[in-house]
Write a protein that holds these residues in place. Structure first.
Motif, PDB file in Angstrom:
ATOM      1  N   GLN A  55      74.792 -22.770  42.679  1.00  0.00           N
ATOM      2  CA  GLN A  55      76.201 -22.593  43.045  1.00  0.00           C
ATOM      3  C   GLN A  55      76.880 -21.587  42.113  1.00  0.00           C
ATOM      4  N   LEU A  56      76.614 -21.713  40.814  1.00  0.00           N
ATOM      5  CA  LEU A  56      77.182 -20.782  39.849  1.00  0.00           C
ATOM      6  C   LEU A  56      76.635 -19.365  40.048  1.00  0.00           C
ATOM      7  N   LEU A  57      75.351 -19.284  40.385  1.00  0.00           N
ATOM      8  CA  LEU A  57      74.742 -17.983  40.641  1.00  0.00           C
ATOM      9  C   LEU A  57      75.384 -17.311  41.847  1.00  0.00           C
ATOM     10  N   ASP A  58      75.661 -18.075  42.888  1.00  0.00           N
ATOM     11  CA  ASP A  58      76.328 -17.540  44.077  1.00  0.00           C
ATOM     12  C   ASP A  58      77.720 -17.015  43.725  1.00  0.00           C
ATOM     13  N   ASP A  59      78.442 -17.763  42.886  1.00  0.00           N
ATOM     14  CA  ASP A  59      79.773 -17.334  42.448  1.00  0.00           C
ATOM     15  C   ASP A  59      79.687 -16.027  41.658  1.00  0.00           C
ATOM     16  N   TYR A  60      78.684 -15.947  40.800  1.00  0.00           N
ATOM     17  CA  TYR A  60      78.489 -14.741  39.995  1.00  0.00           C
ATOM     18  C   TYR A  60      78.217 -13.526  40.887  1.00  0.00           C
ATOM     19  N   LYS A  61      77.371 -13.704  41.879  1.00  0.00           N
ATOM     20  CA  LYS A  61      76.983 -12.595  42.746  1.00  0.00           C
ATOM     21  C   LYS A  61      78.178 -12.045  43.530  1.00  0.00           C
ATOM     22  N   LYS A  62      79.100 -12.918  43.907  1.00  0.00           N
ATOM     23  CA  LYS A  62      80.264 -12.465  44.673  1.00  0.00           C
ATOM     24  C   LYS A  62      81.066 -11.435  43.892  1.00  0.00           C
ATOM     25  N   VAL A  63      81.265 -11.694  42.592  1.00  0.00           N
ATOM     26  CA  VAL A  63      82.012 -10.755  41.748  1.00  0.00           C
ATOM     27  C   VAL A  63      81.149  -9.553  41.394  1.00  0.00           C
ATOM     28  N   ASN A  64      79.895  -9.805  41.084  1.00  0.00           N
ATOM     29  CA  ASN A  64      78.993  -8.722  40.681  1.00  0.00           C
ATOM     30  C   ASN A  64      78.800  -7.705  41.798  1.00  0.00           C
ATOM     31  N   ASP A  65      78.818  -8.170  43.035  1.00  0.00           N
ATOM     32  CA  ASP A  65      78.654  -7.263  44.175  1.00  0.00           C
ATOM     33  C   ASP A  65      79.799  -6.245  44.252  1.00  0.00           C
ATOM     34  N   ARG A  66      80.976  -6.645  43.741  1.00  0.00           N
ATOM     35  CA  ARG A  66      82.112  -5.725  43.758  1.00  0.00           C
ATOM     36  C   ARG A  66      81.846  -4.524  42.847  1.00  0.00           C
ATOM     37  N   TYR A  88      78.736  -5.373  32.794  1.00  0.00           N
ATOM     38  CA  TYR A  88      78.020  -6.046  31.706  1.00  0.00           C
ATOM     39  C   TYR A  88      78.922  -7.024  30.961  1.00  0.00           C
ATOM     40  N   LEU A  89      80.198  -6.632  30.768  1.00  0.00           N
ATOM     41  CA  LEU A  89      81.137  -7.519  30.079  1.00  0.00           C
ATOM     42  C   LEU A  89      81.389  -8.783  30.907  1.00  0.00           C
ATOM     43  N   TYR A  90      81.461  -8.591  32.229  1.00  0.00           N
ATOM     44  CA  TYR A  90      81.647  -9.760  33.097  1.00  0.00           C
ATOM     45  C   TYR A  90      80.454 -10.702  32.995  1.00  0.00           C
ATOM     46  N   ALA A  91      79.241 -10.139  32.984  1.00  0.00           N
ATOM     47  CA  ALA A  91      78.030 -10.957  32.873  1.00  0.00           C
ATOM     48  C   ALA A  91      78.021 -11.734  31.563  1.00  0.00           C
ATOM     49  N   ALA A  92      78.409 -11.070  30.468  1.00  0.00           N
ATOM     50  CA  ALA A  92      78.438 -11.729  29.163  1.00  0.00           C
ATOM     51  C   ALA A  92      79.484 -12.846  29.139  1.00  0.00           C
ATOM     52  N   GLN A  93      80.663 -12.572  29.700  1.00  0.00           N
ATOM     53  CA  GLN A  93      81.715 -13.586  29.721  1.00  0.00           C
ATOM     54  C   GLN A  93      81.335 -14.755  30.617  1.00  0.00           C
ATOM     55  N   PHE A  94      80.661 -14.447  31.710  1.00  0.00           N
ATOM     56  CA  PHE A  94      80.193 -15.497  32.621  1.00  0.00           C
ATOM     57  C   PHE A  94      79.222 -16.427  31.905  1.00  0.00           C
ATOM     58  N   ALA A  95      78.320 -15.841  31.119  1.00  0.00           N
ATOM     59  CA  ALA A  95      77.348 -16.639  30.362  1.00  0.00           C
ATOM     60  C   ALA A  95      78.052 -17.533  29.352  1.00  0.00           C
ATOM     61  N   TYR A 110      69.868 -17.163  31.809  1.00  0.00           N
ATOM     62  CA  TYR A 110      69.211 -16.413  32.886  1.00  0.00           C
ATOM     63  C   TYR A 110      69.987 -15.133  33.201  1.00  0.00           C
ATOM     64  N   ILE A 111      71.305 -15.223  33.277  1.00  0.00           N
ATOM     65  CA  ILE A 111      72.136 -14.060  33.569  1.00  0.00           C
ATOM     66  C   ILE A 111      71.992 -13.011  32.466  1.00  0.00           C
ATOM     67  N   VAL A 112      71.962 -13.459  31.214  1.00  0.00           N
ATOM     68  CA  VAL A 112      71.808 -12.519  30.096  1.00  0.00           C
ATOM     69  C   VAL A 112      70.477 -11.782  30.200  1.00  0.00           C
ATOM     70  N   LEU A 113      69.417 -12.507  30.481  1.00  0.00           N
ATOM     71  CA  LEU A 113      68.078 -11.918  30.535  1.00  0.00           C
ATOM     72  C   LEU A 113      67.883 -11.016  31.750  1.00  0.00           C
ATOM     73  N   SER A 114      68.483 -11.373  32.872  1.00  0.00           N
ATOM     74  CA  SER A 114      68.238 -10.632  34.111  1.00  0.00           C
ATOM     75  C   SER A 114      69.272  -9.538  34.383  1.00  0.00           C
ATOM     76  N   GLU A 115      70.488  -9.685  33.841  1.00  0.00           N
ATOM     77  CA  GLU A 115      71.561  -8.753  34.174  1.00  0.00           C
ATOM     78  C   GLU A 115      71.971  -7.834  33.027  1.00  0.00           C
ATOM     79  N   ILE A 116      71.833  -8.296  31.784  1.00  0.00           N
ATOM     80  CA  ILE A 116      72.295  -7.481  30.652  1.00  0.00           C
ATOM     81  C   ILE A 116      71.120  -6.939  29.855  1.00  0.00           C
TER      82      ILE A 116
END
Length: 239
Positions: A123-134, A173-180, A191-197
């Protein structure tokens, strides 16, 4: 004697009717609408390659079920072998964790139409993807604008375009870090840190996120991998 034999026969009948208790702490169910025949492979990424953990044959009924032993929440994949039909849309990732999960999708849009429920990390991953897609869309828009101008032979300031693209990437990248940091109590954080940043994160940022993780997450599969990655980066910078 007849009563004893009769009782024994009943016991044997009951035992033969009993189903073997499923093994595993994740009960995965799902349905692939439109799939009449094919094979599903449930896999995870091992040390260097994908490892199959279950194989499910589909023949007539598009519903499927599996029991998996999840030692730590981790990204798993359902790979669809359509038989004679080739398609690049044949791999569906899902964040597996203990409990009950359900996956509903279609044969025509196996990945795009997937609805995965039962996992908080998913569920959290889906939420992350919605913003990341922007951020991805913004970057594509900038690239498209550049190509249009070039096609129209309009002078383009390449440095300005590069600065805008760089700004979008930094925000991503800042969004990914803040999300983590905001989800430090869930395995999705490392997982987000390892796969996205990964290499785009400074050692200082990696250390900050690593120390912010709750003990449970720090000792998880991805938590340990994040610590390992941090140690490798720190060692490399000290050389």
């Amino acid at each position: 004697m007849k009563k004893i034999l009769g009782a024994m026969a009943v016991c044997l009948l009951l035992l033969s009717c009993q189903k073997e208790k499923p093994k595993g702490n994740l009960h995965l169910t799902g349905n692939i609408e439109g799939l009449k025949k094919g094979t599903l492979y449930i896999t995870r990424l091992g040390d260097s390659s994908f490892v199959s953990v279950d194989t499910i044959k589909i023949d007539g009924d598009s519903h499927f079920e599996s029991w998996l032993d999840i030692k730590s929440p981790e990204m798993y994949y359902i790979v669809l072998d359509r038989g004679k039909t080739n398609s690049i849309d044949d791999r569906l990732p899902f964040f597996a964790e203990a409990g009950k999960m359900n996956i509903e999708t279609t044969l025509e849009q196996f990945y795009a139409q997937a609805k995965i429920t039962g996992s908080k990390n998913q569920q959290l991953l889906d939420d992350y993807k919605k913003v990341n897609d922007r951020f991805t869309s913004q970057n594509l828009d900038i690239t498209e604008l550049l190509l249009r101008k070039q096609h129209a032979k309009v002078a383009v300031n390449a440095d300005s375009i590069a600065r805008v693209q760089d700004y979008v990437l930094k925000r991503k990248y800042l969004y990914a870090a803040q999300f983590a940091l905001n989800n430090k109590d869930h395995e999705i954080a490392p997982y987000i840190v390892l796969s996205e940043i990964n290499e785009n994160a400074t050692v200082v940022l990696l250390d900050r996120i690593r120390k912010a993780l709750t003990p449970k997450v720090a000792n998880s599969y991805y938590g340990k991998k994040l610590t390992q990655y941090y140690n490798e980066r720190k060692k490399a910078e000290q050389q």
